[in-house]
Motif scaffolding. Structure first.
Motif, PDB file in Angstrom:
ATOM      1  N   ASN A 121       0.807  -1.221   0.000  1.00  0.00           N
ATOM      2  CA  ASN A 121       0.000   0.000   0.000  1.00  0.00           C
ATOM      3  C   ASN A 121       0.842   1.275   0.000  1.00  0.00           C
ATOM      4  O   ASN A 121       0.446   2.285   0.580  1.00  0.00           O
ATOM      5  N   GLN A 122       1.991   1.227  -0.662  1.00  0.00           N
ATOM      6  CA  GLN A 122       2.795   2.424  -0.869  1.00  0.00           C
ATOM      7  C   GLN A 122       2.440   3.065  -2.213  1.00  0.00           C
ATOM      8  O   GLN A 122       2.741   4.222  -2.461  1.00  0.00           O
ATOM      9  N   LEU A 123       1.804   2.278  -3.064  1.00  0.00           N
ATOM     10  CA  LEU A 123       1.439   2.674  -4.420  1.00  0.00           C
ATOM     11  C   LEU A 123       0.124   1.984  -4.735  1.00  0.00           C
ATOM     12  O   LEU A 123      -0.072   0.832  -4.353  1.00  0.00           O
ATOM     13  N   PRO A 150       2.388   7.580  -0.565  1.00  0.00           N
ATOM     14  CA  PRO A 150       2.415   6.332   0.211  1.00  0.00           C
ATOM     15  C   PRO A 150       1.644   6.414   1.524  1.00  0.00           C
ATOM     16  O   PRO A 150       0.848   5.520   1.835  1.00  0.00           O
ATOM     17  N   GLY A 151       1.819   7.476   2.278  1.00  0.00           N
ATOM     18  CA  GLY A 151       1.098   7.606   3.548  1.00  0.00           C
ATOM     19  C   GLY A 151      -0.399   7.693   3.355  1.00  0.00           C
ATOM     20  O   GLY A 151      -1.183   7.147   4.145  1.00  0.00           O
ATOM     21  N   LEU A 152      -0.808   8.378   2.303  1.00  0.00           N
ATOM     22  CA  LEU A 152      -2.228   8.523   2.005  1.00  0.00           C
ATOM     23  C   LEU A 152      -2.844   7.175   1.620  1.00  0.00           C
ATOM     24  O   LEU A 152      -3.932   6.825   2.080  1.00  0.00           O
ATOM     25  N   VAL A 153      -2.141   6.405   0.788  1.00  0.00           N
ATOM     26  CA  VAL A 153      -2.647   5.086   0.377  1.00  0.00           C
ATOM     27  C   VAL A 153      -2.764   4.172   1.590  1.00  0.00           C
ATOM     28  O   VAL A 153      -3.767   3.472   1.764  1.00  0.00           O
ATOM     29  N   VAL A 154      -1.754   4.207   2.473  1.00  0.00           N
ATOM     30  CA  VAL A 154      -1.815   3.392   3.691  1.00  0.00           C
ATOM     31  C   VAL A 154      -3.007   3.817   4.549  1.00  0.00           C
ATOM     32  O   VAL A 154      -3.788   2.976   5.003  1.00  0.00           O
ATOM     33  N   MET A 155      -3.158   5.119   4.765  1.00  0.00           N
ATOM     34  CA  MET A 155      -4.241   5.613   5.615  1.00  0.00           C
ATOM     35  C   MET A 155      -5.609   5.199   5.059  1.00  0.00           C
ATOM     36  O   MET A 155      -6.463   4.691   5.791  1.00  0.00           O
ATOM     37  N   SER A 207      -6.269   2.785   2.931  1.00  0.00           N
ATOM     38  CA  SER A 207      -6.374   1.315   2.976  1.00  0.00           C
ATOM     39  C   SER A 207      -6.762   0.853   4.373  1.00  0.00           C
ATOM     40  O   SER A 207      -7.595  -0.038   4.542  1.00  0.00           O
ATOM     41  N   ASP A 208      -6.151   1.472   5.380  1.00  0.00           N
ATOM     42  CA  ASP A 208      -6.465   1.124   6.762  1.00  0.00           C
ATOM     43  C   ASP A 208      -7.927   1.424   7.103  1.00  0.00           C
ATOM     44  O   ASP A 208      -8.484   0.829   8.023  1.00  0.00           O
ATOM     45  N   HIS A 209      -8.541   2.350   6.370  1.00  0.00           N
ATOM     46  CA  HIS A 209      -9.948   2.686   6.594  1.00  0.00           C
ATOM     47  C   HIS A 209     -10.879   1.918   5.665  1.00  0.00           C
ATOM     48  O   HIS A 209     -12.048   2.283   5.503  1.00  0.00           O
ATOM     49  N   GLY A 210     -10.355   0.880   5.012  1.00  0.00           N
ATOM     50  CA  GLY A 210     -11.206  -0.017   4.245  1.00  0.00           C
ATOM     51  C   GLY A 210     -11.347   0.280   2.763  1.00  0.00           C
ATOM     52  O   GLY A 210     -12.121  -0.380   2.080  1.00  0.00           O
TER      53      GLY A 210
END
Length: 131
Positions: free
Chosen positions: A51-53, A81-86, A88-91
């Motif tokens: 989830n970095q890209l 990368p941080g935005l995609v992780v965030m 992704s973490d929210h579904g």
């Protein structure tokens, strides 16, 4: 921004139903993404898995691709990368993340444009406000 760039926008939440081929101006396949980043295709696969890209299938039969704007000057777009992780973490899945980045919702311009213009804090605030 014309209304066609807002196709698929409903409220603040991505639906995953937007026509990504219309929303995103330019796509690159994993091999081209690797070339632009100066890494192997295996590394691109790892970036996507971690989830970095974000990658999605822009049109039936196209295979997974990455929006070209996600790679700037040989690097991942700052803040992406941080935005995609965030998200992704929210579904959100990658398709929904790409839709959200390329849809003009409530602030001036699309989130992808703000990231390209180094206004990542604004994008992060907008993403956090969805939750």
């Amino acid at each position: 921004m014309d209304s066609s760039a807002q196709a698929g926008a409903t409220g603040g939440e991505p639906t995953g139903e937007a026509d990504l081929g219309t929303l995103v101006e330019e796509w690159v396949d994993w091999a081209e993404a690797a070339r632009r980043l100066g890494v192997t295709v295996s590394r691109v696969r790892t970036l996507i898995r971690d989830n970095q890209l974000a990658a999605a299938v822009p049109a039936p039969g196209a295979g997974q691709q990455v929006p070209a704007a996600f790679i700037q000057d040989g690097l991942l777009l700052k803040g992406l990368p941080g935005l995609v992780v965030m998200l992704s973490d929210h579904g959100y899945d990658h398709r929904e993340i790409i839709e959200w980045l390329y849809t003009d919702l409530d602030l001036p311009g699309r989130p992808i444009d703000a990231l390209v213009e180094n206004r990542g804090a604004e994008v992060k605030r907008r993403a956090q406000a969805m939750h």
